[in-house]
Design an enzyme around this catalytic site. Structure first.
Site, PDB file in Angstrom:
ATOM      1  N   HIS A  97     -10.658  -3.622  10.949  1.00 58.63           N
ATOM      2  CA  HIS A  97     -11.334  -3.607   9.641  1.00 58.63           C
ATOM      3  C   HIS A  97     -12.593  -2.752   9.647  1.00 58.63           C
ATOM      4  O   HIS A  97     -13.428  -2.877   8.744  1.00 58.63           O
ATOM      5  CB  HIS A  97     -11.689  -5.037   9.209  1.00 58.63           C
ATOM      6  CG  HIS A  97     -10.562  -5.767   8.523  1.00 58.63           C
ATOM      7  ND1 HIS A  97      -9.335  -5.938   9.104  1.00 58.63           N
ATOM      8  CD2 HIS A  97     -10.476  -6.357   7.304  1.00 58.63           C
ATOM      9  CE1 HIS A  97      -8.549  -6.621   8.275  1.00 58.63           C
ATOM     10  NE2 HIS A  97      -9.226  -6.878   7.177  1.00 58.63           N
ATOM     11  N   GLU A 102       0.806  -1.216   0.000  1.00 58.88           N
ATOM     12  CA  GLU A 102       0.000   0.000   0.000  1.00 58.88           C
ATOM     13  C   GLU A 102       0.837   1.262   0.000  1.00 58.88           C
ATOM     14  O   GLU A 102       0.528   2.228  -0.705  1.00 58.88           O
ATOM     15  CB  GLU A 102      -0.956  -0.006   1.205  1.00 58.88           C
ATOM     16  CG  GLU A 102      -2.074  -1.048   1.109  1.00 58.88           C
ATOM     17  CD  GLU A 102      -1.644  -2.453   1.484  1.00 58.88           C
ATOM     18  OE1 GLU A 102      -0.484  -2.653   1.902  1.00 58.88           O
ATOM     19  OE2 GLU A 102      -2.481  -3.373   1.360  1.00 58.88           O
TER      20      GLU A 102
END
Ligand SMILES: Cc1ncc(C[n+]2csc(CCOP(=O)(O)OP(=O)(O)O)c2C)c(N)n1
Ligand SMILES: [Mg+2]
Lengths: 325, 369
Positions: free
Chosen positions: B143, B74
């Site tokens: 998450h 990322e």
């Protein structure tokens, strides 16, 4: 036949793999009830990596893992009932219901934590190995991660530091050729993963991760080297996830993996292979296998009953554990 | 490919009913079609699930060179997209959870946000980072975070959070057309929200709130999915004689304070609802600006409805207590208006109680995500 007969040393690897397989099959079956309300990544088909590596560890050695952690937790001796309770969101779960399947811990068993940010536990495991060295504990750390995780920068930063300080850690890469639906070839160039680890200065092995005996042997040698101060070790274990990336089902109808590859890997079932090995050596009878299955099933039934009958966490518990005291 | 000018002139008088996911998919297709320098990249972009359906079919239409998957890297890939952006391309990155964008904070904060400023406007970073906020089915501590305030704190980053499909489409087009980096935050539960969406390419300005319901007693300024909850709450409040004005803020940075001030001048009351944590958050920032700029309009201290200052716990038992809903908004709004909760109020609030379990977006939902 008493449990001990089917749990002799010769049977230990088979039994541990079979146990993980049957536990996960039970989880998959009961997931449809929609009572385990959390994401769940099964390791069915990959049991040999968890069992082979942990069989080479001592009880005091520590294990870290990521999102697909049931097998690692169970193989290291993590409490089954507390794991199932965690998936059911019960207060008796290993995180008191805060984590679910993607957050497991059983420190008493040496399973120090698994979290689902890919790469998240990698440097943490290296830090634990560093502490083992500085505190002279003689402890080896085993860290499990996937081929996808190999792409995270933090893994390379961590290997570099581990090599620099010759830390006692096993980097265990479970290469199942996929990250979610994306093939390794669409994410990394054509070159071996373990070759990069070697370039970082780690000692590496590259082998069939569905051959539990080979994994155990390689892990035992690597652990021995790590413990005697030879620095970080890297195992690339080739394996295959049988079910969908996340959830209980099979997803090959989506067409992202070739049916030939799937069939070839199913034929290389680590459990089947170990059974054949034992039969070939005349070390396993049908009765022993039957008893092993029955014992495992009994344990699973009791664990589910105990886990499910435990209470849900009290609402006010939500506020606990943010800080010490 | 049609020329840029012909597409710009395209009229958008027709509309159709769509889900948020469909509207986002259309927006991406239009941007890719309109400008060949646009790229779409992210983990899972071309896979069979197509980022919750928002990228489905785009690789087939625009080719593997422009619509592509990426390694699990990322931070590196964000920097690579910044490099591509200063070199004439317009990358759109996608993270299936905003939590994964945390790995890219260095590139976003140190480079994307500052490149134009520190090099005295000689270069710009036309980068869009779509970040999806997870909620429900035990997404848990890593998450399900709602991190808009973290990004909005950084000068140089625009941060937007559309709710309805027409805004999702128009604001995504505007974000891609913008010459600066835009963090485009999609709450997972806006993907199934349905609404009328104009056909064709159009841009909805970033940084402008939208009054979704008019009222004269209290202003409810809501961010992201809390707008849906606020509209439910407003209907219940109406049955109790309270006319709430509901503003969908749509954008966090720039923050449209004037629209809120105009409303508060009329209502004298302010409630801000956000999907993020309470402390150092977006709700607190909006309240602070309204108090500083419109103190005289206020007849009571403003209130906020937010997440508690706790990580998201996984067990479904906590979902109802962790996530505030229309009930909390309505209750706070009544208090704000000086109405004590009697029997009639109780009855209305009870009607607002969710009929689906609070850890799933709709009754048909089957886990996992
Ligand atoms: C930083 C980060 N990026 C993306 C994800 C989403 N994600 C979860 S698991 C996964 C694939 C991991 O692949 P691999 O490491 O090969 O492990 P496997 O699932 O194959 O066991 C991805 C992309 C994540 N959890 N964290
Ligand atoms: Mg993998």
């Amino acid at each position: 036949m008493p449990e001990t007969t089917s749990n002799t040393n010769e049977h230990a690897l088979l039994r541990r793999m079979l146990r993980i397989r049957r536990i996960e099959e039970a989880l998959a079956k009961r997931y449809a009830e929609q009572e385990m309300r959390c994401p769940m990544h099964l390791c069915i088909g990959q049991e040999a990596t968890a069992v082979g590596v942990t069989a080479a560890l001592k009880k005091d050695d520590h294990v870290f893992s990521g999102h697909r952690a049931h097998g690692h937790y169970l193989a290291k001796g993590g409490d089954l009932t507390r794991m199932i309770a965690e998936l059911y969101g019960r207060v008796t779960g290993c995180c008191e219901g805060r984590g679910g399947s993607m957050h497991l811990i059983d420190q008493a068993a040496g399973f120090m934590g698994s979290t689902p940010i890919v790469g998240g536990t990698v440097p943490v495991a290296v830090g634990a190995a560093w502490a083992s060295t500085l505190r002279n504990e003689g402890r080896v750390i085993a860290l499990f991660f996937g081929d996808g995780c190999f792409e995270e920068g933090v893994l390379h930063e961590s290997m570099n530091f581990a090599a620099l300080h010759q830390l006692p850690i096993l980097f265990v890469c479970e290469n199942n050729d996929y990250a979610v639906y994306t093939a390794l070839g669409d994410r990394q160039p054509q070159r071996p993963i373990h070759g990069i680890a070697a370039a970082h200065g780690l000692q590496t092995s590259n082998l069939d991760g569905n051959d539990v005996r080979a994994v155990q042997t390689a892990a035992a040698e690597a652990t021995q080297r790590a413990r005697s101060g030879e620095g970080p070790q890297f195992l690339e274990l080739h394996t295959w996830r049988w079910r969908e990336h996340c959830g209980p089902d099979i997803d090959d109808q989506l067409g992202y993996r070739s049916p030939e590859a799937q069939a070839a890997w199913l034929a290389r079932c680590p459990i089947q292979r170990e059974q054949e090995h034992l039969r070939g050596q005349k070390l396993l009878t049908e009765t022993e296998l039957h008893n092993m299955e029955r014992n495992i099933q009994q344990e699973i039934d009791i664990a589910f009953d105990t886990a499910i009958s435990a209470p849900l966490p009290p609402v006010e518990n939500m506020h606990r554990h943010l800080h010490a005291q | 490919m049609p020329s840029k000018s012909s597409l710009k002139a395209e009229q958008t008088t027709n509309s159709r009913e769509q889900s948020g996911a469909e509207a986002l998919n259309d927006a991406l297709a239009l941007c890719l079609e309109r400008d060949p320098s646009t790229l779409l990249i992210g983990e899972g972009v071309p896979d069979p699930m197509g980022i919750f359906g928002t990228t489905t079919g785009l690789r087939d239409r625009f080719g593997a060179e422009r619509v592509l998957d990426m390694p699990l890297s990322e931070n590196g890939l964000t920097g690579i997209c910044i490099g591509a952006a200063i070199s004439g391309l317009r990358p759109i990155m996608v993270h299936q959870r905003i939590d994964f964008a945390l790995l890219a904070m260095d590139q976003l904060v140190n480079n994307a946000a500052k490149w134009r400023y520190m090099f005295a406007g000689q270069a710009s970073v036309p980068l869009v980072v779509r970040c999806i906020v997870g909620r429900g089915w035990g997404q848990g501590p890593q998450h399900a975070q709602s991190l808009q305030s973290l990004f909005a704190h950084i000068p140089g980053l625009k941060v937007v959070m559309p709710v309805f499909p027409d805004d999702a489409k128009g604001m995504l087009c505007a974000a891609v057309a913008d010459d600066d980096p835009v963090i485009f935050i999609e709450h997972r539960w806006i993907h199934p929200v349905r609404g009328e969406v104009p056909d064709g390419y159009f841009e909805t300005p970033l940084g402008k709130a939208r009054v979704r319901r008019e009222g004269r007693h209290i202003t409810i300024a809501a961010f992201s999915f809390m707008t849906i909850e606020a509209l439910h709450a407003a209907r219940a409040l109406a049955n109790l004689g309270i006319e709430a004005e509901v503003i969908d803020m749509r954008s966090v940075s720039p923050l449209d304070v004037p629209t809120v001030l105009r409303s508060v001048a009329k209502t004298g009351h302010l409630l801000v609802a956000d999907t993020g944590h309470q402390s150092f958050g977006v709700a607190g920032e909006l309240i602070s600006r309204v108090v500083r700029q419109g103190f005289d309009h206020l007849t009571a201290a403003p209130v906020s409805v937010t997440l508690p200052d706790l990580p998201c716990p996984t067990s479904h038992v906590w979902a109802a207590h962790y996530y505030p809903t229309a009930v909390d908004i309505a209750e706070q709004a009544l208090r704000q208006c000086g109405i004590s909760i009697g029997e009639a109020e109780h009855r209305e609030l009870e009607k607002l109680l969710p009929t689906t379990p609070p850890d799933i977006p709709n009754p048909d939902y089957r886990g996992p995500f």
